[in-house]
Design an enzyme around this catalytic site. Structure first.
Site, short mmCIF file in Angstrom:
data_model
loop_
_atom_site.label_atom_id
_atom_site.label_comp_id
_atom_site.label_asym_id
_atom_site.label_seq_id
_atom_site.Cartn_x
_atom_site.Cartn_y
_atom_site.Cartn_z
N HIS A 17 -18.33 13.04 -15.76
CA HIS A 17 -17.81 13.66 -16.98
C HIS A 17 -18.01 15.18 -16.93
CE1 HIS A 17 -18.87 9.61 -19.03
NE2 HIS A 17 -17.56 9.66 -18.92
N LYS A 41 -17.67 -0.61 -31.86
CA LYS A 41 -18.13 -0.71 -30.47
C LYS A 41 -19.64 -0.42 -30.43
CE LYS A 41 -16.94 1.02 -25.88
NZ LYS A 41 -16.14 2.01 -25.15
N ARG A 90 -10.74 7.62 -11.46
CA ARG A 90 -11.69 7.45 -10.36
C ARG A 90 -11.07 6.66 -9.23
NH1 ARG A 90 -16.23 5.12 -14.19
NH2 ARG A 90 -14.30 4.15 -14.84
N SER A 128 -20.63 5.25 -16.88
CA SER A 128 -21.67 5.16 -17.91
C SER A 128 -22.27 3.76 -17.94
CB SER A 128 -21.10 5.48 -19.29
OG SER A 128 -20.62 6.79 -19.34
#
Ligand code: PNS
Length: 161
Positions: A17, A41, A90, A128
């Site tokens: 990030h 969430k 990614r 993460s």
């Protein structure tokens, strides 16, 4: 003034990030890092903690602002006068989800475009969720996160493993 939004959950922020934030600041006059505040969430870190981590690691970058948002991203982008959304890619596994999100957002507001930056090779396997897993099971995550994030992970996870 070209203003971009870099949105995400940042739960927690990784070196991937950070790499994207820094690279975006060289392409746009201002980058708003937008932290999703989603009550539905379950996140490891509160929105206040995630904003604080990001502020700490971007404190010396003048054209970055960190804000939280809830609701639709395109509405927040419009409110902030930003017409570019930055997202990282990614691997090919990211592509389907990102394409769907970019197309949905463009359908909602055709004046806001998404640009993708490819992750730097040394960050492309970092996520993460992997960091949270390492932290939970006592693995070494120090190479995955900016140094400013380590105390947050220690506070949250030390003693749980
Ligand atoms: O870091 P993440 O979890 O991959 O980020 C996802 C994020 C925050 C960019 C995405 O969930 C989002 O924009 N949420 C806000 C709700 C929204 O606008 N949804 C419509 C697009 S599908």
């Amino acid at each position: 003034m070209k203003r971009a939004i870099y949105p995400g959950s940042f739960d927690p922020v990784t070196i991937g990030h950070k790499d994207l934030i820094i690279r975006s600041t060289k392409m746009f006059d201002e980058v708003i890092v937008a932290v999703l505040d989603n009550y539905r969430k379950q996140s490891a870190f509160s929105v206040e903690e995630r904003v604080a981590m990001l502020e700490l690691l971007t404190k010396d970058v003048p054209n970055v602002k960190v804000k939280s948002f809830s609701g639709l991203l395109v509405d927040f982008a419009k409110q902030e006068n930003a017409n570019v959304i930055v997202r990282g890619l990614r691997a090919v596994t990211d592509y389907e989800y990102e394409l769907q999100m970019a197309q949905t957002n463009r359908q909602l507001n055709s004046e806001i475009d998404t640009v993708f930056l490819t992750a730097s090779a040394d960050c492309s396997y970092i996520s993460s969720s992997a960091v949270r897993e390492l932290a939970l099971f006592g693995g070494d995550y120090s190479g995955f996160v900016p140094k400013e994030v380590v105390p947050y992970l220690q506070k949250r996870f030390d003693g749980l493993n």
